[in-house]
Write an enzyme that holds these catalytic residues in place. Structure first.
Site, PDB file in Angstrom:
ATOM      1  N   CYS A   1     -30.041  42.847 -49.681  1.00 38.81           N
ATOM      2  CA  CYS A   1     -30.596  43.954 -50.468  1.00 38.81           C
ATOM      3  C   CYS A   1     -31.721  43.538 -51.412  1.00 38.81           C
ATOM      4  O   CYS A   1     -32.692  44.282 -51.587  1.00 38.81           O
ATOM      5  CB  CYS A   1     -29.486  44.649 -51.246  1.00 38.81           C
ATOM      6  SG  CYS A   1     -28.656  43.572 -52.421  1.00 38.81           S
TER       7      CYS A   1
ATOM      8  N   LYS B   1     -27.882  49.368 -59.847  1.00 38.47           N
ATOM      9  CA  LYS B   1     -27.953  47.934 -59.565  1.00 38.47           C
ATOM     10  C   LYS B   1     -29.389  47.424 -59.680  1.00 38.47           C
ATOM     11  O   LYS B   1     -30.317  48.045 -59.181  1.00 38.47           O
ATOM     12  CB  LYS B   1     -27.419  47.720 -58.144  1.00 38.47           C
ATOM     13  CG  LYS B   1     -27.494  46.312 -57.636  1.00 38.47           C
ATOM     14  CD  LYS B   1     -26.895  46.290 -56.243  1.00 38.47           C
ATOM     15  CE  LYS B   1     -27.268  45.039 -55.498  1.00 38.47           C
ATOM     16  NZ  LYS B   1     -26.716  45.033 -54.154  1.00 38.47           N
TER      17      LYS B   1
ATOM     18  N   HIS C   1     -30.444  43.471 -59.575  1.00 35.33           N
ATOM     19  CA  HIS C   1     -30.469  42.334 -58.640  1.00 35.33           C
ATOM     20  C   HIS C   1     -31.863  41.791 -58.363  1.00 35.33           C
ATOM     21  O   HIS C   1     -32.190  41.389 -57.253  1.00 35.33           O
ATOM     22  CB  HIS C   1     -29.772  42.707 -57.326  1.00 35.33           C
ATOM     23  CG  HIS C   1     -29.233  41.497 -56.612  1.00 35.33           C
ATOM     24  ND1 HIS C   1     -28.909  41.509 -55.293  1.00 35.33           N
ATOM     25  CD2 HIS C   1     -28.966  40.256 -57.050  1.00 35.33           C
ATOM     26  CE1 HIS C   1     -28.462  40.329 -54.926  1.00 35.33           C
ATOM     27  NE2 HIS C   1     -28.487  39.547 -55.988  1.00 35.33           N
TER      28      HIS C   1
END
Length: 128
Positions: free
Chosen positions: A42, A94, A96
């Site tokens: 991802c 999220k 990340h």
């Protein structure tokens, strides 16, 4: 919602064709992207969407470790949107894309606020 995505099977009609009026309207007003590629992890896709560059151009070949982040010299989409058009962007969910350095965090990459988590996986109840 999920019923506006035509690849799903409608549980009521058992049909693969589901009406997608909102998606159809967006397609008529804009462009249709019908060929695209994405990495298996991802974070490279996130880095690509935020910078407008291929993941390998920002050093993302997979999900970064805790010490990784997109180098500061890459401008992120919300930074450009604010600089050019005065848009205020808010990050939800999220991240990340780096957190060990303050300059890698959402509020240093163009987002006015951030509600969510920095790492690759966490749930909203236990924060683990």
């Amino acid at each position: 919602g999920w019923k506006d995505v035509s690849w799903r099977k409608d549980p009521l009609t058992n049909s693969h064709h589901i009406a997608t009026p909102h998606m159809n309207e967006l397609k008529q007003q804009g462009i249709l992207l019908d060929q695209f590629y994405t990495p298996k992890d991802c974070a490279p896709s996130r880095a690509s969407m935020m910078t407008g560059r291929w993941p390998f151009q920002v050093g993302y070949y997979g999900n970064p470790g805790d010490d990784g982040g997109v180098p500061e010299h890459f401008e992120f989409l919300p930074q450009m949107l604010y600089r050019r058009y005065g848009f205020l962007c808010h990050h939800i969910g999220k991240w990340h894309l780096g957190f060990r350095k303050d300059v890698w965090t959402p509020t240093e990459r163009g987002f006015l606020t951030s509600v969510g988590f920095y790492h690759w996986g966490e749930d909203y109840e236990s924060h683990l």
